[in-house]
Design an enzyme around this catalytic site. Structure first.
Site, PDB file in Angstrom:
ATOM      1  N   LYS A   5       0.952  -1.046  -0.074  1.00  0.00           N
ATOM      2  CA  LYS A   5       0.043   0.082   0.005  1.00  0.00           C
ATOM      3  C   LYS A   5       0.826   1.226  -0.110  1.00  0.00           C
ATOM      4  CE  LYS A   5      -4.088   1.972   0.468  1.00  0.00           C
ATOM      5  NZ  LYS A   5      -5.276   1.762  -0.587  1.00  0.00           N
ATOM      6  N   ASP A  11      -1.703 -12.204   5.523  1.00  0.00           N
ATOM      7  CA  ASP A  11      -2.779 -13.058   6.536  1.00  0.00           C
ATOM      8  C   ASP A  11      -4.096 -12.842   5.699  1.00  0.00           C
ATOM      9  OD1 ASP A  11      -3.982 -14.273   8.617  1.00  0.00           O
ATOM     10  OD2 ASP A  11      -4.661 -12.201   9.378  1.00  0.00           O
ATOM     11  N   ASP A  68      -6.823 -15.886   3.250  1.00  0.00           N
ATOM     12  CA  ASP A  68      -8.075 -16.512   3.681  1.00  0.00           C
ATOM     13  C   ASP A  68      -8.694 -15.975   2.608  1.00  0.00           C
ATOM     14  OD1 ASP A  68      -7.409 -17.010   6.471  1.00  0.00           O
ATOM     15  OD2 ASP A  68      -9.306 -16.290   7.058  1.00  0.00           O
TER      16      ASP A  68
HETATM   17  C1  IPM Z   1      -2.949 -17.337  10.303  1.00  0.00           C
HETATM   18  C2  IPM Z   1      -3.577 -17.158  11.595  1.00  0.00           C
HETATM   19  C3  IPM Z   1      -2.619 -16.465  12.673  1.00  0.00           C
HETATM   20  C4  IPM Z   1      -2.309 -15.142  12.036  1.00  0.00           C
HETATM   21  C5  IPM Z   1      -3.244 -16.231  14.105  1.00  0.00           C
HETATM   22  C6  IPM Z   1      -3.811 -17.308  14.441  1.00  0.00           C
HETATM   23  C7  IPM Z   1      -2.267 -15.531  14.910  1.00  0.00           C
HETATM   24  O1  IPM Z   1      -4.642 -16.246  11.244  1.00  0.00           O
HETATM   25  O2  IPM Z   1      -1.776 -18.138  10.469  1.00  0.00           O
HETATM   26  O3  IPM Z   1      -2.992 -17.040   9.206  1.00  0.00           O
HETATM   27  O4  IPM Z   1      -2.687 -14.198  12.226  1.00  0.00           O
HETATM   28  O5  IPM Z   1      -0.952 -15.239  11.439  1.00  0.00           O
HETATM   29 MN    MN Z   2      -4.900 -15.976   9.051  1.00  0.00          MN
END
Ligand code: IPM
Ligand code: MN
Length: 358
Positions: free
Chosen positions: A191, A247, A251
């Protein structure tokens, strides 16, 4: 060969998917003639309950002395009230830091059989095969100063996003090396138009890219990258980004594979690699048999590949997973409407049966 693995069975669905993963690994041992020894250790919520510490000293020492660490997800509502420093997540971050795991590899690959399990159209995700390379031990997760200060209306929270030049050089450099083994394209996500830490990232990534003229290189700004992942996911080969952006984007990208329950990960950098599914501990389904063990089983394949250099064995796990999916076996998270889901244990058994030395 003998391999010594520290196993952190974690919380929630952790112990269930861990059992299935060890079963698969034992089968690989039988079929290919290796012996895998497991040393169970406590970290996360269970370690808070036992030792009032999410990462006891003896656990970290055992991990540092292992040949690899297999880690299940940790945490859950039981430990939600605890201050951040003592939460299960602090144990995870301590492990990453304590093992110097600066690189988190999250391969996002769609198994053909799961084209219809995603909420996205099959034609958009068909053929998706990308690798997210997430920086793992710096950025806003670790930056100082941090904390909550003041009282009442004056109460405020602060975190610091910081990247140092060598930290960016090593993770982006690794992304280029990995791209050379794939389709030779790197997308660096930041960013830079708003954040100085990202401007630094951007500039360093640009410099590193000049050393790899054989690899195509581009920058994307994170909000656009989030959109591109859904719009045209096949444009990506290797995506390299910061701890927090990685992160979030990983997801999001997991949905390109049908379920977060399919996304494995490898954390590398120091002497000992750590392997864990990208998903959480899903306390809502713990003990119901509904968990999908495949992300953790695929993480075991990454362990065989990266820590033990057992490439045939790693491929045997991936093929076995592909076979059970092609056979139509599905846990609840990836089952088609109207079809029957199998349990976590049944999925583990099916993968075990499908492991072949060929
Ligand atoms: C991941 C998880 C972790 C992160 C958490 C549980 C600390 O979300 O491994 O993606 O944020 O890295
Ligand atoms: Mn995560």
């Amino acid at each position: 060969m003998n391999f010594h693995i520290v196993v952190l069975a974690g919380d929630g669905i952790g112990p269930e998917i861990c059992e299935e993963s060890k079963k698969v690994l034992n089968r690989v041992g039988e079929v290919f003639g290796h012996k895998f020894e497991y040393e169970p250790q406590d970290a996360g919520g269970i370690a808070i309950d036992k030792y009032d510490n999410p990462l006891p000293e003896h656990t970290l020492k055992a991990c540092q002395a292992a040949q690899a660490v297999l880690k299940a997800p940790m945490g859950g509502p039981k430990w939600d009230k605890i201050e951040n420093k003592k939460r299960p997540e602090a144990g995870i971050l301590g492990l990453r830091k304590g093992l110097d795991l600066y690189a988190n590899l999250r391969p996002v690959k769609l198994f053909d059989a799961l084209k219809d399990a995603s909420t996205l159209k099959a034609e958009v995700i068909d053929g998706v095969d990308m690798l997210i390379v997430r920086e793992l031990i710096s950025g806003i997760y670790f930056g100082e100063p941090r904390g909550i200060h003041g009282e009442g209306k004056d109460r405020y929270g602060v975190n610091t996003e910081i990247y140092r030049t060598p930290e960016v050089e090593r993770i982006v450099g690794l992304a280029f090396e990995l791209a050379k083994l794939r389709r030779k394209k790197v997308t660096s996500v930041d960013k830079f138009n708003v954040l100085e830490s990202s401007r630094l990232w951007h500039d360093v990534a640009e410099e590193v890219s000049k050393k790899h003229p054989d690899v195509a290189f581009e920058h994307q700004i994170v909000d656009n990258a989030a959109m591109q992942l859904i719009l045209k996911p096949k444009q990506f080969d290797v995506m390299v980004t910061t701890n927090m952006f990685g992160d979030i984007l990983s997801d999001e990208a997991s949905m390109l594979t049908g379920s977060l329950g399919m996304l494995p990960s490898a954390s590398l950098g120091g002497k000992v690699g750590l392997y864990e599914p990208s998903h959480g501990s899903a306390p809502d389904i713990a003990g119901t048999g509904k968990a999908n063990p495949l992300a953790m089983i695929l993480s075991v394949a990454m362990m065989l590949q990266y820590s033990f250099k057992l490439l045939k064995e790693a491929a045997a796990i991936e093929k076995a997973v592909e076979k059970v999916l092609n056979d139509g076996l599905r846990t609840a998270d990836i089952v088609k409407k109207g079809e029957k889901a199998i349990s976590c244990v049944q999925m583990g058994d099916a993968v075990v049966k499908a492991i072949l030395n060929s």
